[in-house]
Design a protein around this motif. Structure first.
Motif, mmCIF file in Angstrom:
data_model
loop_
_atom_site.group_PDB
_atom_site.id
_atom_site.type_symbol
_atom_site.label_atom_id
_atom_site.label_comp_id
_atom_site.label_asym_id
_atom_site.label_seq_id
_atom_site.Cartn_x
_atom_site.Cartn_y
_atom_site.Cartn_z
ATOM 1 N N PHE A 158 -4.187 3.055 -1.312
ATOM 2 C CA PHE A 158 -5.277 3.487 -0.446
ATOM 3 C C PHE A 158 -4.804 4.362 0.704
ATOM 4 N N ARG A 185 -14.237 -3.190 5.799
ATOM 5 C CA ARG A 185 -14.756 -1.931 5.290
ATOM 6 C C ARG A 185 -13.611 -0.930 5.102
ATOM 7 N N PRO A 186 -13.823 0.108 4.281
ATOM 8 C CA PRO A 186 -12.756 1.088 4.017
ATOM 9 C C PRO A 186 -12.535 2.034 5.191
ATOM 10 N N MET A 198 -4.837 3.353 3.621
ATOM 11 C CA MET A 198 -5.699 2.933 4.733
ATOM 12 C C MET A 198 -5.670 1.415 4.820
ATOM 13 N N ASP A 203 -8.816 -5.708 2.507
ATOM 14 C CA ASP A 203 -9.874 -6.212 1.636
ATOM 15 C C ASP A 203 -9.327 -6.566 0.257
ATOM 16 N N ALA A 204 -8.434 -5.736 -0.269
ATOM 17 C CA ALA A 204 -7.849 -6.013 -1.581
ATOM 18 C C ALA A 204 -7.097 -7.341 -1.562
ATOM 19 N N ASP A 218 0.827 -1.200 0.000
ATOM 20 C CA ASP A 218 0.000 0.000 0.000
ATOM 21 C C ASP A 218 0.866 1.256 0.000
ATOM 22 N N GLU A 275 -10.652 -1.584 11.558
ATOM 23 C CA GLU A 275 -11.293 -2.407 10.531
ATOM 24 C C GLU A 275 -11.435 -3.850 10.976
ATOM 25 N N GLY A 315 -7.982 -0.744 6.061
ATOM 26 C CA GLY A 315 -9.207 -1.472 5.767
ATOM 27 C C GLY A 315 -9.304 -1.927 4.315
ATOM 28 N N PRO A 316 -9.277 -1.000 3.357
ATOM 29 C CA PRO A 316 -9.351 -1.405 1.956
ATOM 30 C C PRO A 316 -8.133 -2.193 1.491
ATOM 31 N N THR A 317 -6.991 -1.992 2.144
ATOM 32 C CA THR A 317 -5.797 -2.749 1.786
ATOM 33 C C THR A 317 -5.965 -4.217 2.160
#
Length: 232
Positions: free
Chosen positions: A70, A177-178, A72, A78-79, A48, A183, A74-76
Motif C-alpha cells: 500500500f 480508512r485508507p 500508506m 486495516d489489513a 508494507d 488514520e 491506514g490500509p496497512t
C-alpha cells in the motif's frame, strides 16, 4: 468478555528497530499470559512494501506476518486488523471478544502494556494511550515536546503506536480508512462519536523512536523533526 488479544504492528523497512519492538511485545504477551492464561494472545506484523530484511526479523521472532503493498499506514493497519479478525474467527472467537492492540515497529511497549489494556477493556471498548520519545538527546527539543504533550489521564492525544480497541467496535465504525496520515485520529474520532466507552490514559505509555527519518509523511518522526528545526 475478552477471550483473545491480537497485537497489530505495521512495518515499512524497519529491520533496525523492529527487533526491539518485538522483544518488548513478547515480554508484554508473556506478562499477560501469566495473569490470564485463558487468553489467546497473537502478534501480527504487516510488512508494507518492505525492501529490507524486516521479513527475516519477523521470521526470527516467530510471529505472524502478512505482506501488503500500500505504501500508506491506514490500509496497512486495516489489513492487520482484518487478518486478526479472520484468524480469530477460525478459532471461534467473536469480534466482541477480541481485543486489538495497535503499536508501531519503531516503538517499545512496557511489560504491563497488554495487561493494562485488558484490565481497562472490562469497562471500555477503546483505550487511547500516550507516547514519549526515546533516543532524544537534545534537552531543548525534549523540553519543547513535553510542553506540548500531556502525559496524564484524560489526555487529548491520539497515537496509532498506542491504541487498543474491541474488534466489534472497530467494525461498527468502519475501521482504519485508507489514509496516508492521521488514520489513528480519524478512527478515534469516529469511535468517540459512536460510544462513550473509551478512555484516554497514561497508564500504558509506550516509547517511540525520536528519529528524524520518517516512514510516513505527517507521522511522529516528522513532528520530532519540526521541533528540532524550531530549536535549530
Amino acid at each position: 468478555m475478552i477471550t483473545a488479544v491480537h497485537v497489530v504492528i505495521p512495518a515499512r523497512d524497519e529491520e533496525q528497530l523492529l527487533p526491539r519492538c518485538l522483544i518488548s511485545v513478547e515480554r508484554a504477551r508473556l506478562a499477560l499470559r501469566a495473569v490470564r492464561p485463558d487468553l489467546l494472545v497473537d502478534v501480527t506484523v504487516v510488512l508494507d512494501s518492505c525492501r529490507d530484511r524486516s521479513a527475516l526479523v519477523v521470521e526470527t521472532a516467530r510471529v505472524h506476518s502478512t505482506a501488503v503493498d500500500f505504501g500508506m499506514v491506514g490500509p496497512t493497519r486495516d489489513a492487520g486488523v482484518r487478518w486478526a479478525l479472520a484468524s480469530s474467527a477460525m478459532n471461534g472467537i467473536a469480534p466482541q471478544d477480541l481485543w486489538i492492540a495497535c503499536t508501531d515497529a519503531d516503538t517499545v511497549v512496557p511489560t504491563h502494556w497488554l495487561t493494562g489494556q485488558v484490565e481497562l477493556a472490562v469497562d471500555h471498548d477503546a483505550v487511547v494511550g500516550t507516547v514519549e520519545p526515546f533516543g532524544l538527546t537534545d534537552t531543548e527539543v525534549l523540553t519543547k515536546w513535553r510542553a506540548r504533550h500531556h502525559l496524564i489521564e484524560g489526555h487529548p492525544h491520539v497515537h496509532g503506536a498506542n491504541l487498543g480497541l474491541r474488534a466489534s467496535t472497530y467494525l461498527d465504525v468502519g475501521g482504519f480508512r485508507p489514509l496516508a496520515t492521521d488514520e489513528d485520529v480519524d478512527l478515534v474520532r469516529r469511535i468517540r462519536a459512536h460510544t462513550t466507552r473509551w478512555v484516554a490514559t497514561d497508564a500504558v505509555r509506550v516509547a517511540s523512536s525520536a528519529r528524524r527519518l520518517s516512514r510516513c509523511r505527517g507521522g511522529f518522526a516528522d513532528f520530532m523533526t519540526t521541533l528540532e528545526d524550531e530549536v535549530g
